[in-house]
Design a protein around this motif. Structure first.
Motif, PDB file in Angstrom:
ATOM      1  N   ALA A 111      10.236 -23.469  -1.005  1.00 43.18           N
ATOM      2  CA  ALA A 111      11.065 -24.522  -0.413  1.00 43.18           C
ATOM      3  C   ALA A 111      12.536 -24.302  -0.714  1.00 43.18           C
ATOM      4  CB  ALA A 111      10.611 -25.887  -0.919  1.00 43.18           C
ATOM      5  N   LEU A 112      12.868 -23.942  -1.982  1.00 43.51           N
ATOM      6  CA  LEU A 112      14.260 -23.700  -2.345  1.00 43.51           C
ATOM      7  C   LEU A 112      14.830 -22.520  -1.568  1.00 43.51           C
ATOM      8  CD1 LEU A 112      14.151 -24.254  -6.209  1.00 43.51           C
ATOM      9  CD2 LEU A 112      15.548 -25.538  -4.578  1.00 43.51           C
ATOM     10  N   ARG A 113      14.047 -21.471  -1.418  1.00 44.40           N
ATOM     11  CA  ARG A 113      14.535 -20.312  -0.669  1.00 44.40           C
ATOM     12  C   ARG A 113      14.749 -20.678   0.803  1.00 44.40           C
ATOM     13  NH1 ARG A 113      11.587 -15.136  -0.833  1.00 44.40           N
ATOM     14  NH2 ARG A 113      13.675 -14.308  -0.410  1.00 44.40           N
ATOM     15  N   LEU A 114      13.851 -21.469   1.377  1.00 44.34           N
ATOM     16  CA  LEU A 114      14.028 -21.904   2.764  1.00 44.34           C
ATOM     17  C   LEU A 114      15.320 -22.700   2.923  1.00 44.34           C
ATOM     18  CD1 LEU A 114      10.388 -22.921   3.733  1.00 44.34           C
ATOM     19  CD2 LEU A 114      11.882 -21.501   5.144  1.00 44.34           C
ATOM     20  N   VAL A 115      15.549 -23.652   2.028  1.00 46.03           N
ATOM     21  CA  VAL A 115      16.773 -24.453   2.108  1.00 46.03           C
ATOM     22  C   VAL A 115      17.998 -23.567   1.947  1.00 46.03           C
ATOM     23  CG1 VAL A 115      18.125 -26.227   0.922  1.00 46.03           C
ATOM     24  CG2 VAL A 115      15.708 -26.613   1.391  1.00 46.03           C
ATOM     25  N   GLY A 116      17.944 -22.633   0.993  1.00 47.25           N
ATOM     26  CA  GLY A 116      19.091 -21.767   0.756  1.00 47.25           C
ATOM     27  C   GLY A 116      19.473 -20.946   1.969  1.00 47.25           C
ATOM     28  N   PHE A 117      18.474 -20.405   2.649  1.00 48.01           N
ATOM     29  CA  PHE A 117      18.788 -19.528   3.783  1.00 48.01           C
ATOM     30  C   PHE A 117      18.934 -20.286   5.100  1.00 48.01           C
ATOM     31  CE2 PHE A 117      17.257 -16.377   0.751  1.00 48.01           C
ATOM     32  CZ  PHE A 117      18.212 -15.376   0.921  1.00 48.01           C
ATOM     33  N   CYS A 118      18.555 -21.549   5.141  1.00 48.59           N
ATOM     34  CA  CYS A 118      18.796 -22.374   6.341  1.00 48.59           C
ATOM     35  C   CYS A 118      20.150 -23.066   6.294  1.00 48.59           C
ATOM     36  CB  CYS A 118      17.710 -23.440   6.478  1.00 48.59           C
ATOM     37  SG  CYS A 118      16.111 -22.826   7.018  1.00 48.59           S
ATOM     38  N   ALA A 119      20.783 -23.108   5.125  1.00 48.56           N
ATOM     39  CA  ALA A 119      21.980 -23.941   4.938  1.00 48.56           C
ATOM     40  C   ALA A 119      23.109 -23.559   5.885  1.00 48.56           C
ATOM     41  CB  ALA A 119      22.436 -23.854   3.486  1.00 48.56           C
ATOM     42  N   CYS A 120      23.364 -22.269   6.039  1.00 49.16           N
ATOM     43  CA  CYS A 120      24.457 -21.850   6.927  1.00 49.16           C
ATOM     44  C   CYS A 120      24.196 -22.325   8.349  1.00 49.16           C
ATOM     45  CB  CYS A 120      24.614 -20.336   6.879  1.00 49.16           C
ATOM     46  SG  CYS A 120      25.919 -19.698   7.951  1.00 49.16           S
ATOM     47  N   TYR A 121      22.968 -22.171   8.824  1.00 44.16           N
ATOM     48  CA  TYR A 121      22.614 -22.658  10.175  1.00 44.16           C
ATOM     49  C   TYR A 121      22.798 -24.159  10.269  1.00 44.16           C
ATOM     50  CZ  TYR A 121      19.576 -24.450  13.832  1.00 44.16           C
ATOM     51  OH  TYR A 121      19.082 -25.155  14.899  1.00 44.16           O
ATOM     52  N   TRP A 122      22.280 -24.894   9.315  1.00 40.91           N
ATOM     53  CA  TRP A 122      22.411 -26.359   9.356  1.00 40.91           C
ATOM     54  C   TRP A 122      23.882 -26.778   9.379  1.00 40.91           C
ATOM     55  CZ3 TRP A 122      18.363 -27.068   4.895  1.00 40.91           C
ATOM     56  CH2 TRP A 122      17.060 -27.066   5.439  1.00 40.91           C
ATOM     57  N   TRP A 123      24.706 -26.108   8.551  1.00 38.33           N
ATOM     58  CA  TRP A 123      26.124 -26.484   8.485  1.00 38.33           C
ATOM     59  C   TRP A 123      26.816 -26.201   9.817  1.00 38.33           C
ATOM     60  CZ3 TRP A 123      29.058 -29.097   5.051  1.00 38.33           C
ATOM     61  CH2 TRP A 123      30.436 -29.056   5.212  1.00 38.33           C
ATOM     62  N   MET A 124      26.579 -25.026  10.365  1.00 35.04           N
ATOM     63  CA  MET A 124      27.238 -24.669  11.621  1.00 35.04           C
ATOM     64  C   MET A 124      26.807 -25.576  12.771  1.00 35.04           C
ATOM     65  SD  MET A 124      27.411 -20.505  11.714  1.00 35.04           S
ATOM     66  CE  MET A 124      28.463 -19.587  10.575  1.00 35.04           C
ATOM     67  N   ARG A 125      25.575 -25.981  12.763  1.00 42.72           N
ATOM     68  CA  ARG A 125      25.067 -26.819  13.845  1.00 42.72           C
ATOM     69  C   ARG A 125      25.254 -28.321  13.575  1.00 42.72           C
ATOM     70  NH1 ARG A 125      25.567 -23.853  17.700  1.00 42.72           N
ATOM     71  NH2 ARG A 125      23.843 -22.937  18.860  1.00 42.72           N
ATOM     72  N   GLY A 126      25.755 -28.681  12.407  1.00 42.68           N
ATOM     73  CA  GLY A 126      25.998 -30.088  12.124  1.00 42.68           C
ATOM     74  C   GLY A 126      24.742 -30.900  11.884  1.00 42.68           C
ATOM     75  N   HIS A 127      23.669 -30.248  11.405  1.00 40.05           N
ATOM     76  CA  HIS A 127      22.421 -30.964  11.121  1.00 40.05           C
ATOM     77  C   HIS A 127      22.496 -31.577   9.724  1.00 40.05           C
ATOM     78  CE1 HIS A 127      20.042 -28.304  14.207  1.00 40.05           C
ATOM     79  NE2 HIS A 127      21.011 -28.997  14.749  1.00 40.05           N
TER      80      HIS A 127
END
Length: 981
Positions: A685-701
């Protein structure tokens, strides 16, 4: 009052006296409101309707001014203000356009039921309401005007059809010639002209009219005449008695209905009653006007309920049957294939035989079932029949024109395919319409997908404009008299229809529950849909009596591997590509394609999705098989690999492609984080959050991802897992980035503050460099750019991190008052980001240059740079960054004295920030609104905005410290302005 918009806008009192309403803008406003009486119309829509796509500055005030004038003319209670817009308080039947639509619909229903005299009277009354071009005073309402004009033309055609059926052939010829001249490519008026000419004894002219129409269609469109015009031509050639001889003219007073006043014939809610005439009732299968042979219909029965929402499919089936002799309606169970086939049978001219195959248990029973349906039985004699069943069918149908409907073919599909192929090859006058959950798979077959009914969005202003809601309302009113969809229950009805996936049978089962439960309780029980919808019509097929039985029928037709694929596919939250399904499910993709062919999944734009009802059923089977945990682990592993692979691409030239790919997988990325968190697989779960963070930030999620991060932190506790320090830090930042933090989260955020510059350069999560400095501030161990360069020189960094560090140099120089050197660093970073094709970094550097120019008082440059950054943010599709760019643009506008434009831009930024959960940008937009209010002398309004901004502004972020100071300064200025009065 009566409101007239079918021509110049006018208002008349109860006695018919005209009421003055003012100038062109006021008349245009009234016309726009009268299009939807009793409904709130969004202010932006009204502004666009009044001023076009590019309204002038201050359009909100201009609109308010026009509303005030209209209120003075009509009375304040006639035009209501609502937070979302304005509403004209009027009975819909007091608006001529609405009344016309109702009369036209009633006339069409009367025509469809065979009451031509009543139809003609209703349609004449409706057409008499027209006084000129519709919405003549609303030049920017072209779409609505075009729709009304099309409705009028259709009503004219319907009225003409009614007059033809009343024998008024001679009287119509001149009118129809003009109608054909005005609309030369429209086939229905030309077919009507042919009938009028023939009925007037002018057969040669009727044939000439066809020849002219054929020439025009060929010359203009390269097309041959359609079925209606072709059928009319054949009818004239054959002197078909159904065309009818000319009848004596009917006196004008005889055309009036004797069933009571016309005004009393129209009722129901806006948009017409839910049931009524079937959609697409004109131009049924093989129809050419209304004069064809009735034919013999075997196996059909009169329907007890209205037909809702399949008008387009009816027209499509009609066209397909005209072009192809084998048509198969395919779709999931409960989609309404049988009902659609029955409606086709009802409208078909000539002989029809419907064969119900659902009761069959073996493929050998198919041909005997068709023989029985056709009434072809064995004679009672001792010797065996000389012909095989299929041969007897061929002999019986060889010289006959017949539409054969084979209903519910999926469980005997191979036998049906063989029989259809044999019959079509031997009987040239035969057409076959099959219904099945998969196609027959033979040459010449034309597939017509029967999809779920159209569903409204949750906030639809007119839910009854969507077929799924109309069907629910119709069936609910049957079991609970007086039921109607209202603003109070619309949200619940929409939720029910969505939970039923728009499947007509499921919607009907849900509506039937209103017999014993209120609509709110039905909506509340949707999580247990199979138990809720466990009682249907006693006379329906067993597999149509409950929702579970509908899906179970399809499940039982699958082989073992297909069932395993269907169950495993349910772990996907947002559908899957074939590659993802094969990897996660561990089964070949051919099984997925087979499920699509059998209507268990739908293929849309390269992704395979299950309807919610089917997914819920198959998920139960996955649990029963004991495979759920293993398949979910495979799902989480697949999406972790995808997130790791995608992360680096998000900061390179190909970032738009990868952002789009992650958009398609977003629901499943979130589902993987949620499941690994809930199941205790915290490292994944931590690894998923870590590597999804850039996408979430760029997309405003921000909102959804922050909730996922907080839930994960709760499970992880306060101890950082060994080897996952970067992932843990990123999870803390994700949890905190929506700005709504408690003390526990602020403490964890503070604990992240690095003690050394090199801590800002992570080994795995490159984007952490940016977020750490944004949330916790610059490195504490350096005070000059030279020191920072020296510390970072020994660290190996990617081109992106190097360009980002250049921006860091610029910020340090700017804070130190070295603006010239700072600009040079920002420009070097900008050039580096552009060379990489990296848009997000480009936007960051442009924004830094805009802020630097603003600090130096160069507001023209600041505005230019802000606009350039905003353009890149829009290209990137980053809503939070678009909101920030709008705030930066509004700052520049305000500082150049363009306060009204600045205010409007801040409002747009606030709305966007609110929607994506960007609290820092929401606070910045509200701060800007406060500063604008202060500049125009509204100290009280300024204080309200600034206090709101202070409440919204995150307290633990380093990056908003300047904003907090700005808010504080604004509040001080507002207080001084109040005390100085």
């Amino acid at each position: 009052m009566r409101f007239e918009i079918l021509g110049p806008t006018a208002v008349r009192g109860a006695d018919g006296t005209a009421i003055p309403i003012g100038g062109p803008r006021v008349r245009a406003l009234l016309a726009l409101l009268a299009l939807e009486p009793g409904r709130v119309i969004d202010a932006d829509r009204l502004a666009t309707g009044l001023y076009g796509e590019e309204p002038p500055e201050g359009v909100a005030n201009a609109l308010q001014s026009q509303v005030s004038r209209l209120r003075r003319a009509l009375g304040r209670d006639r035009v209501e203000f609502h937070p979302a817009g304005y509403r004209l308080v009027a009975d819909p039947m007091d608006v001529d356009a609405i009344r016309f639509e109702r009369l036209a619909a009633e006339g069409r229903r009367a025509l469809g039921s065979g009451d031509a005299r009543r139809a003609a009277a209703l349609l004449r009354e409706g057409l008499a309401l027209w006084r000129g071009r519709p919405l003549a005073d609303a030049p920017h309402a072209g779409a609505a005007a075009a729709r009304l004009s099309e409705l009028r033309l259709t009503a004219v055609e319907d009225r003409t059809q009614a007059d033809l059926e009343l024998g008024r052939h001679r009287e119509l010829v001149a009118e129809l010639r003009q109608l054909v001249a005005d609309h030369p490519l429209r086939e229905r008026p030309r077919a009507q002209l042919m009938r009028a000419l023939y009925g007037s004894g002018r057969q040669a002219e009727a044939l000439a009219a066809y020849a002219e129409g054929r020439r025009v269609l060929r010359d203009e469109l390269g097309l041959e005449p359609g079925p209606e015009l072709t059928a009319a031509h054949l009818a004239v050639l054959r002197a078909d008695p159904a065309l009818g001889p000319a009848a004596p003219p009917i006196p004008d007073d005889a055309s009036r209905t004797t069933d009571g006043p016309i005004s009393g014939a129209v009722g129901g809610p806006v948009g017409g009653p839910v049931g009524g005439a079937p959609e697409g009732s004109e131009g049924g299968v093989g129809a050419a006007g209304r004069g064809g042979r009735e034919g013999v219909k075997l196996g059909t029965r009169a329907q007890l309920t209205s037909f809702v929402g399949r008008g387009e499919e009816l027209r499509q089936v009609s066209a397909e049957l005209a072009a192809s002799r084998l048509v198969t309606l395919v779709g999931p169970g409960g989609a309404g294939k049988t009902r659609l086939a029955l409606e086709v049978a009802e409208r078909a001219e000539g002989d029809v035989c419907l064969v119900q195959l659902a009761p069959l248990t073996a493929e050998s029973e198919v041909t005997p079932a068709v023989l029985t349906a056709l009434g072809i039985r064995d004679r009672h004699r001792p010797e065996p029949p000389r012909l095989e069943p299929a041969e007897r069918l061929v002999a019986a149908l060889a010289g006959r024109d017949l539409l054969l409907i084979l209903d519910n073919s999926e469980h005997v599909v191979e036998a049906v395919a063989r029989l259809a192929d044999t019959l079509l090859g031997s009987c040239p006058g035969l057409r076959v319409l099959a219904t099945s959950r998969e196609g027959l798979g033979i040459t010449g077959e034309s597939l017509v997908p029967v999809a779920p009914l159209r569903l409204p969005p949750p906030d639809a202003p007119d839910p009854l404009g969507y077929a799924a809601v109309r069907l629910f309302a119709d069936r609910a009113a049957a079991v609970r008299p007086g039921f109607a969809v209202t603003p109070d229950n619309a949200e619940q009805v929409i939720r029910i229809c969505h939970a039923m996936d728009g499947l007509p049978l499921a919607i009907e089962l849900a509506a039937a529950r209103l017999r014993t439960l209120p609509v709110a309780e039905v909506a509340a029980r949707l999580d247990d849909r199979f138990r809720l919808l466990a009682r249907g019509s006693r006379t329906a097929l067993p597999r149509h009596q409950t929702l579970r039985a509908v899906v179970a029928w399809s499940w039982d037709l699958l082989d073992g591997d297909e069932q395993r694929m269907a169950g495993r596919l349910t772990v996907f939250a947002g559908g899957a590509t074939a590659e993802a399904a094969e990897r996660v499910c561990g089964l070949p993709e051919e099984l997925l394609f087979s499920l699509a062919e059998k209507s268990l999944v739908e293929a849309v734009d390269g992704r395979f999705r299950m309807l919610g009802t089917i997914r819920a059923f198959c998920a139960e089977r996955l649990e029963e098989a004991g495979e759920a945990e293993a398949i979910r682990e495979a799902h989480a592993a697949y999406y972790l690999n995808l997130a790791v692979e995608a992360d680096g691409h998000l900061r390179r030239a190909e970032q738009l492609e990868w952002l789009a790919r992650l958009d398609a997988e977003s629901d499943d990325l979130n589902a993987a984080v949620r499941w690994t968190t809930e199941s205790g697989r915290l490292e994944t779960a931590l690894r998923l959050v870590g590597f999804c963070a850039c996408y979430w930030w760029m997309r405003g999620h921000r909102t959804v991802s922050s909730a996922l991060g907080r839930e994960l932190l709760d499970r992880v506790g306060e101890t950082t897992p060994a080897g996952l320090e970067e992932e843990y830090a990123m999870c803390v930042l994700v949890a905190a980035w929506n700005g709504v933090n408690g003390d526990w989260l602020n403490e964890r955020l503070e604990a992240l503050r690095p003690s050394r510059t090199t801590d800002y350069i992570p080994a795995r999560l490159e984007f952490l460099t940016l977020l750490l400095s944004m949330f916790t501030g610059p490195p504490p161990d350096v005070s000059t750019v030279a020191e920072l360069r020296e510390l970072t020189a020994a660290v190996s960094m990617s081109p992106w991190s190097t360009a980002l560090t250049g921006c860091g140099y610029g910020f340090l120089l700017q804070f130190g008052g070295q603006e010239g050197r700072a600009r040079a660093e920002f420009e070097r970073s900008l050039a580096a980001f552009r060379a990489m094709g990296e848009r997000w970094g480009t936007m960051l550097a442009l924004s830094a240059l805009a802020d630097l120019a603003a600090e130096q008082g160069d507001h023209a440059t600041a505005l230019a740079m802000a606009d350039a950054a905003l353009e890149v943010a829009r290209e990137l599709g980053a809503p939070a960054d678009v909101a920030e760019g709008l705030c930066r643009r509004a700052d520049a506008l305000a500082r150049t004295g363009e306060l009204e434009r600045a205010r409007a831009t801040y409002e747009t930024a606030a709305d966007l920030s609110r929607r994506v959960g960007s609290t820092d940008m929401l606070a910045r937009a509200h701060c800007g609104l406060g500063e604008v209010a202060l500049a125009v002398g509204d100290a009280a309004g300024a204080r309200t905005w600034l206090e709101q901004a202070r409440e919204e502004c995150p307290t633990a972020w380093y990056s908003v410290s300047e904003l907090r100071e700005r808010i504080s300064a604004g509040l001080t200025a507002a207080a001084e302005a109040v005390s100085g009065r």
